[in-house]
Design an enzyme around this catalytic site. Structure first.
Site, mmCIF file in Angstrom:
data_model
loop_
_atom_site.group_PDB
_atom_site.id
_atom_site.type_symbol
_atom_site.label_atom_id
_atom_site.label_comp_id
_atom_site.label_asym_id
_atom_site.label_seq_id
_atom_site.Cartn_x
_atom_site.Cartn_y
_atom_site.Cartn_z
ATOM 1 N N HIS A 1 -7.778 -17.381 -2.711
ATOM 2 C CA HIS A 1 -7.854 -17.452 -1.252
ATOM 3 C C HIS A 1 -7.763 -18.862 -0.691
ATOM 4 C CE1 HIS A 1 -9.430 -13.454 -2.094
ATOM 5 N NE2 HIS A 1 -9.043 -13.154 -0.874
ATOM 6 N N HIS B 1 0.844 -1.197 0.000
ATOM 7 C CA HIS B 1 0.000 0.000 0.000
ATOM 8 C C HIS B 1 0.882 1.251 0.000
ATOM 9 C CE1 HIS B 1 -2.747 -2.845 2.439
ATOM 10 N NE2 HIS B 1 -3.307 -2.730 1.247
#
Length: 661
Positions: A148, A22
């Site tokens: 996932h 990020h």
RNA sequence: GGGCCCAUAGCUCAAUUGGUUAGAGCCCCCGGCUCAUAACCGGGUUGUUCCUGGUUCGAGUCCAGGUGGGCCUACCA
């Protein structure tokens, strides 16, 4: 020249905590926006959070919180992370804000008015983690999401659809007309080839959860999270909902300014395909450029929670300072490429480039020569009487300034810094060649002043050129030069171009070195504090694969062959798989208690009825795999050439299940 | 299966878009300097530009094929 400049990061999903991935995106956006401001352009830098979706709804429930309370709590670390990193965003959008929700609904209505939204049934597998539907073929064994690794859910619902299929050609036309729309170019090619395959309509509403923006006129439905999320770029500015009374929207979106979305390569499709299509449908102008950057690994390994190398920026900022981390991000990896965040490497760059290069240049002149021999004041020199070697450095500075500017505009930060460091290096060389310490001893005051001024002015230039990347450090540098902090002003281009901005008589200041060098023990303790394992003697670079190892024998061992369980089986049933061009579904008797289902891609060569009763050879211990939603429990052997395909059989009726070897 | 991108020094990357003897930084060795943060400066070593062929006066650059790697995509059993 003074076109407005709008840059965005992705909105990060609040379910995560901020990590260096990020931080990398956010720093990049901060750097370009600071650069634009230095050039006198009005700039707006947006970041924010994606706070809707099933995953949030569930997490909140688990924590016993209302969703809004949960996201409020999760939002705080992001805000503070950007503050610590010196990322001076102008806007911080949260998708739960009323302004955003209104605008999502406004966008919906605009798309609806264009006739691009319709209601239909939808049934498929859904991954909560991805917030998206998965087709059968994407799933792993046991209906797991490939990303996932968690089970997907079968969801059937009535859903609104967006006529994305209508935008295949308009998008291709748009790409054609805007060859720089997506960067890097290789990523653009991927986007184009995906679109060329033809686009399918997109489900854009859900009824399976509540935590989102209600569909206008049908509150049973919640707007698809991606449509919701993408809209942030517009809603943050006021957007279409505030038509006529949203000055930011008018200035930064509806003007002829530049709009740059910085995104990770994983979410490029949403930004380069869906987002422009939504905007086209709504009749809103499209962004100028989508810039897809790469991923950072950490010390050579993929960052993940399970590996325990999930790296938050906070401790790094504490250890090195924000500017050093920013510098490392921008210097180390080519924007658009994948890169590695490596602690050792960061320390090397710190000592080698920041401390020895720039820091020492500043120190040797300001804190030493100018202080001792010129009473700490900027000397008064006649720029017309400079020598050749001085002019060479000035020319070098000029070239560096222009080049670095171009590189930053192209988001080639590593190149920009490379160029700037050539100037740092040239300046150090200049000091060595002109030997100002000797001039001081020889009492050649005029020459000494010329030399010192030339270096001081170079440092002033550097304090501007490096400002977008290291704002704090550059202001410290300026303070030592006796200058005010940089204050970007609209319509005023501060990027260095004219020599001689430093005023004679200015009092310089000595302070602690800008970038104090770390000695070995300091390095060790920093790494220890960060919990980084350091290989004792420069642990050999990832052993990769040696070329010699790759060249395997042409032969396999007999043991390898016996691993393959080949058997004869009798075909009991055969039928075409619905909607499939190539697949036949076979039920075969392989001498076992239960018959097996095998899918074979032979439909173009054999009619189902011709196969029933035939003996075929199958691989019986092949890992089962799903095809078109059906499990294939083996493989039928067949030989093929240009003329077609022929199934292998046996020429006597051996018992089903007989091994073949 | 289809497609895209890449391959240059031990490592990370350049090479003005086809133009002289392929360059930097890091690393290593030697020397110089001493203003400076044991910093700085100079010199030195390392290349079949992945392979094979082609186009051209000239190819790291263009073309064809191959090898290796990465990515996108697809009903590869």
């Amino acid at each position: 020249m003074v076109r407005p400049f709008y840059v965005t990061t992705p909105i990060y999903y609040v379910n995560d905590r901020p990590h260096i991935g990020h931080a990398y995106s956010t720093v990049a956006a901060d750097v370009v926006s600071r650069y634009a401001r230095l050039r006198g352009r009005p700039a707006y830098f947006l970041t924010g959070l994606d706070e809707h979706g099933l995953k949030i709804e569930r997490r909140a429930k688990e924590e016993g919180l209302a969703p809004q309370d949960f996201v409020d709590r999760m939002a705080a670390p992001f805000r503070s992370a950007w503050e610590e990193l010196g990322c001076a965003h102008d806007g911080f959008i949260r998708t739960t804000s009323p302004q955003h929700r209104e605008n999502v609904q406004a966008l919906w209505k605009l798309m609806q008015d264009s006739g691009d939204i319709y209601l239909d049934d939808y049934e498929d597998w859904y991954c909560v983690g991805c917030e998206s539907f998965k087709t059968e073929k994407e799933l792993l064994e046991g209906n797991l999401c490939p990303i996932h690794q968690k089970p997907v859910e079968r969801i059937k619902e009535r859903s609104y659809f967006f006529r994305l299929s209508n935008y295949t050609q308009p998008l291709l036309d748009f790409y054609e007309a805007h060859p720089d729309f997506v960067q890097p170019e290789a990523r653009f090619n991927e986007v184009k080839s995906f679109v060329k395959e033809g686009l399918r309509d997109l489900s854009i509403s859900r009824t399976s959860f509540r935590w989102g923006v209600p569909v206008p006129g049908d509150p049973e439905h919640v707007v698809y999270v991606w449509l919701d999320a993408l809209m942030n770029y517009v809603s943050a500015l006021g957007g279409p909902a505030e038509q006529g009374k949203a000055p930011l929207y008018d200035e930064f979106w509806q003007s002829s300014g530049t709009i740059t979305h910085i995104v990770g390569k994983d979410i490029l499709r949403f930004h380069a395909i869906y987002w422009p299509a939504f905007l086209m449908s709504a009749g809103i102008r499209l962004p100028t450029q989508i810039w897809a950057h790469g991923w950072l690994t950490v010390n050579g390994e993929k960052m993940s929670k399970s590996l325990g190398n999930f790296l938050p920026p906070g401790p790094l900022v504490e250890a090195f300072g924000a500017d050093v981390l920013r510098y490392y991000f921008m210097r180390e990896v080519g924007f658009g490429h994948d890169g590695d965040f490596n602690h050792r490497n960061l320390l090397n760059r710190y000592n080698g480039e920041l401390a020895n290069g720039l820091g020492n240049l500043m120190n040797r002149i300001v804190a030493s020569i100018v202080k001792k021999s010129l009473d700490g004041r900027v000397p008064n020199v006649d720029l017309d009487s400079l020598e050749e070697i001085d002019r060479q450095l000035i020319d070098k500075a000029s070239a560096a300034s222009q080049q670095a500017g171009k590189h930053i505009e192209a988001l080639a930060f590593h190149r920009a810094l490379d160029t700037i460091w050539e100037l740092v290096s040239a300046a150090n060389k200049y000091v060595d060649s002109t030997e100002p310490w000797k001039l001081a001893k020889q009492d050649d005051k005029t020459r000494l002043e010329q030399v010192c001024y030339t270096v001081l002015e170079t440092l002033r230039w550097l304090s501007v050129m490096l400002f977008p990347v290291m704002p704090e450090k550059c202001n410290e540098l300026r303070e030592q030069l006796g200058m005010a902090p940089l204050l970007p002003t609209e319509q005023v281009d501060l990027w260095p171009s004219a020599w001689g901005g430093l005023r004679a008589g200015t009092r310089t200041k000595t302070a602690t070195p800008l970038f104090p060098r770390f000695d070995e023990s300091q390095e060790r303790s920093i790494l220890e504090r960060l919990g980084v394992e350091v290989a004792p003697a420069d642990k050999k670079k990832a052993p990769a694969m040696t070329e010699t190892e790759q060249r395997k024998d042409e032969f396999i061992e007999f043991d390898d062959f016996t691993k393959v369980d080949l058997r004869v089986a009798v075909v009991k049933e055969a039928e075409k798989v619905e909607k499939s061009k190539k697949l036949l579904r076979l039920i075969v008797d392989a001498g076992e208690t239960e018959p097996r289902q095998i899918l074979a891609g032979i439909s173009e060569h054999y009619a189902p009825e011709d196969l029933i009763g035939r003996r075929v050879v199958i691989v019986a211990n092949l890992k089962p795999r799903k095809l078109m939603g059906l499990e294939s429990q083996g493989m039928v052997l067949a030989a093929s050439d240009e003329s077609g395909l022929s199934i292998l059989g046996v020429d006597k009726d051996v018992e089903p299940g007989s091994p073949a070897k």
